[in-house]
Enzyme design. Structure first.
Site, PDB file in Angstrom:
ATOM      1  N   LYS A   1     -20.901 -20.570   7.582  1.00 49.80           N
ATOM      2  CA  LYS A   1     -21.166 -20.154   6.353  1.00 49.80           C
ATOM      3  C   LYS A   1     -19.740 -19.234   5.618  1.00 49.80           C
ATOM      4  O   LYS A   1     -18.861 -19.135   6.233  1.00 49.80           O
ATOM      5  CB  LYS A   1     -22.208 -19.157   6.186  1.00 49.80           C
TER       6      LYS A   1
ATOM      7  N   LYS B   1     -16.246 -13.247   5.331  1.00 50.45           N
ATOM      8  CA  LYS B   1     -14.514 -12.470   5.160  1.00 50.45           C
ATOM      9  C   LYS B   1     -14.302 -12.706   6.291  1.00 50.45           C
ATOM     10  O   LYS B   1     -12.807 -11.695   6.226  1.00 50.45           O
ATOM     11  CB  LYS B   1     -15.973 -10.902   4.158  1.00 50.45           C
TER      12      LYS B   1
ATOM     13  N   LYS C   1     -20.213 -15.566  17.046  1.00 47.77           N
ATOM     14  CA  LYS C   1     -20.171 -14.076  17.236  1.00 47.77           C
ATOM     15  C   LYS C   1     -19.281 -13.892  19.133  1.00 47.77           C
ATOM     16  O   LYS C   1     -17.919 -13.625  19.214  1.00 47.77           O
ATOM     17  CB  LYS C   1     -20.228 -13.041  16.744  1.00 47.77           C
TER      18      LYS C   1
HETATM   19  P1  ATP Z   1     -18.642 -11.098   8.762  1.00 44.37           P
HETATM   20  O1  ATP Z   1     -17.662 -11.670   8.458  1.00 44.37           O
HETATM   21  O2  ATP Z   1     -17.553  -9.585   9.900  1.00 44.37           O
HETATM   22  O3  ATP Z   1     -19.892 -11.363  10.070  1.00 44.37           O
HETATM   23  P2  ATP Z   1     -20.055 -11.627   6.132  1.00 44.37           P
HETATM   24  O4  ATP Z   1     -19.203 -11.914   5.668  1.00 44.37           O
HETATM   25  O5  ATP Z   1     -20.885 -12.557   7.139  1.00 44.37           O
HETATM   26  O6  ATP Z   1     -19.322  -9.738   7.669  1.00 44.37           O
HETATM   27  P3  ATP Z   1     -21.851  -9.108   6.423  1.00 44.37           P
HETATM   28  O7  ATP Z   1     -20.970  -7.723   6.523  1.00 44.37           O
HETATM   29  O8  ATP Z   1     -22.361 -10.188   7.909  1.00 44.37           O
HETATM   30  O9  ATP Z   1     -20.862 -10.268   6.090  1.00 44.37           O
HETATM   31  O10 ATP Z   1     -22.824  -9.476   5.043  1.00 44.37           O
HETATM   32  C1  ATP Z   1     -23.128  -8.476   4.574  1.00 44.37           C
HETATM   33  C2  ATP Z   1     -24.200  -9.543   3.074  1.00 44.37           C
HETATM   34  O11 ATP Z   1     -23.745 -10.722   2.862  1.00 44.37           O
HETATM   35  C3  ATP Z   1     -25.738  -9.845   4.374  1.00 44.37           C
HETATM   36  O12 ATP Z   1     -26.514  -9.363   3.715  1.00 44.37           O
HETATM   37  C4  ATP Z   1     -25.399 -11.150   4.415  1.00 44.37           C
HETATM   38  O13 ATP Z   1     -26.816 -11.988   4.444  1.00 44.37           O
HETATM   39  C5  ATP Z   1     -25.013 -11.997   2.949  1.00 44.37           C
HETATM   40  N1  ATP Z   1     -23.950 -12.748   3.146  1.00 44.37           N
HETATM   41  C6  ATP Z   1     -22.774 -12.965   4.038  1.00 44.37           C
HETATM   42  N2  ATP Z   1     -22.006 -14.165   4.113  1.00 44.37           N
HETATM   43  C7  ATP Z   1     -22.682 -14.908   3.157  1.00 44.37           C
HETATM   44  C8  ATP Z   1     -22.569 -16.575   2.751  1.00 44.37           C
HETATM   45  N3  ATP Z   1     -21.795 -17.037   3.543  1.00 44.37           N
HETATM   46  N4  ATP Z   1     -23.540 -16.533   1.755  1.00 44.37           N
HETATM   47  C9  ATP Z   1     -25.226 -15.943   0.965  1.00 44.37           C
HETATM   48  N5  ATP Z   1     -24.647 -14.377   0.991  1.00 44.37           N
HETATM   49  C10 ATP Z   1     -23.718 -13.903   2.272  1.00 44.37           C
END
Ligand code: ATP
Ligand code: LTN
Length: 334
Positions: free
Chosen positions: A199, A202, A117
């Protein structure tokens, strides 16, 4: 939630940093739903965590409510689980402070999410981004959670939460439960459709990289059609085929078929047919979720009632732990 039952406790959270994606669903939300009958569950929208990256206040407010609506739309039942907004329970920030005084700079600087980040937001490497895992530890430890269902990317944060809890218990006597991660094999690491080495996220500025849980069917099909693959044409799981392997992971997690079954199903088919089949499977899985989400949109009073009741329940539980912690570290009782 009846806490008198001897069920174990689950806590998990999601940042309202965008529209939740297929990765969030397969890696986390789906497991939350599956576990809610067997555990006492608390789930929150982690809005305090979200401001570690600059947010538009109006958008953050909307997304925070929308994330809670999505929790319910995927099947989290407010009669069984406690749903709330992290900022509504002031004990999270307070415990985080005490824990930050029991966390070393060195251990925080090893966190890969911080490194990622900081690179992505080089103009705003704030202290909150650095202490992010301490707040996450507070979220978990406040409720003495036994189990934390998350995607694979959160494993390192879970480990540091356990380390912080263990260290505090060592210095001040038994206070916190050491939480275990709950990570399913299938779907715990969904990759971006446009850069399958990263990965699915969002907050990805490229919307073709992720499937939002609210994307309409034609958008879903279009995004899968465009998904980056290789120049080969064989639907086969392999480290040198990250794009196709990711699509196979998605197909397997959505349909419940094994990777081997999926490979067999599409042997002799081209990538185009396979991508279409994955897109259709995802779209039909998301349809009822989207309908429920739209229905909840018509009932904002109900949604407000859920998160208001959730916060007051969570706050009572959190206060027990925080009071104990304040006493242990030597703060004078009120
Ligand atoms: P950001 O983009 O703001 O970092 P994010 O999409 O990575 O957000 P988080 O809110 O950080 O999502 O994560 C919420 C949950 O979803 C956590 O348990 C995280 O491990 C899971 N998660 C996030 N991205 C993935 C992915 N690509 N595959 C599987 N699980 C995920
Ligand atoms: N850091 C998590 C979101 C999160 C979380 C938590 C997950 C905040 N607090 C407590 C589990 C338990 C993420 O997914 N990025």
């Amino acid at each position: 939630m009846e806490n008198t039952e001897k069920k174990k406790i689950i806590l998990s959270a999601m940042q309202p940093s965008g529209e939740p994606t297929l990765g969030n669903y397969l890696g986390a939300l789906k497991n939350w739903v599956a576990l809610q009958d067997d555990y006492n569950c608390l789930f929150c929208a982690a809005d305090l965590h979200t401001i570690t990256v600059r947010q538009e206040p109006k958008v953050l407010r909307e997304r925070s409510i929308n994330v809670l609506k999505l929790f319910m739309a995927v099947g989290i039942d407010p009669e069984k689980s406690v749903l709330f907004l992290q900022s509504h329970v002031h004990q999270h920030a307070e415990l985080s402070w005490v824990l930050s005084c029991n966390t070393q700079m060195g251990e925080l600087s090893r966190m890969t999410q911080f490194k990622d980040k900081s690179q992505k937001h080089a103009d705003n490497i704030n202290a909150g981004l650095f202490t992010y895992p301490v707040l996450m530890a507070a979220d978990i430890l406040l409720y003495k959670a036994d189990l934390v269902p998350v995607g694979h990317d959160q494993l390192q944060h879970l480990e540091i939460a356990r380390d912080i809890a263990g260290r505090f218990n060592h210095f001040y006597g038994d206070t916190f439960t050491l939480p275990e991660p709950y990570i399913q094999k299938s779907g715990s690491r969904i990759m971006s459709l446009s850069t399958p080495e990263n990965k699915m996220s969002k907050s990805d500025p490229n919307p073709n990289g992720f499937i939002s849980l609210l994307d309409p069917t034609d958008t879903i099909i279009k995004k899968f059609k465009r998904a980056v693959t290789d120049s080969d044409s064989e639907v086969r799981y392999s480290p040198d085929k990250p794009g196709i392997s990711n699509l196979l992971d998605i197909y397997s997690a959505v349909t419940g078929k094994t990777i081997a079954e999926a490979e067999k199903e599409f042997s002799g088919f081209g990538y185009g047919d396979f991508k279409l089949a994955v897109g259709e499977a995802v779209a039909s899985m998301l349809k009822p979720i989207q309908e429920k989400y739209n229905d909840l949109g018509k009932n904002p009073d109900y949604v407000k009632e859920v998160y208001t009741n959730g916060a007051s329940f969570a706050s009572r539980l959190a206060d027990r732990t925080l009071s104990k912690v304040y006493k242990k570290v030597g703060f004078v009782a009120k």
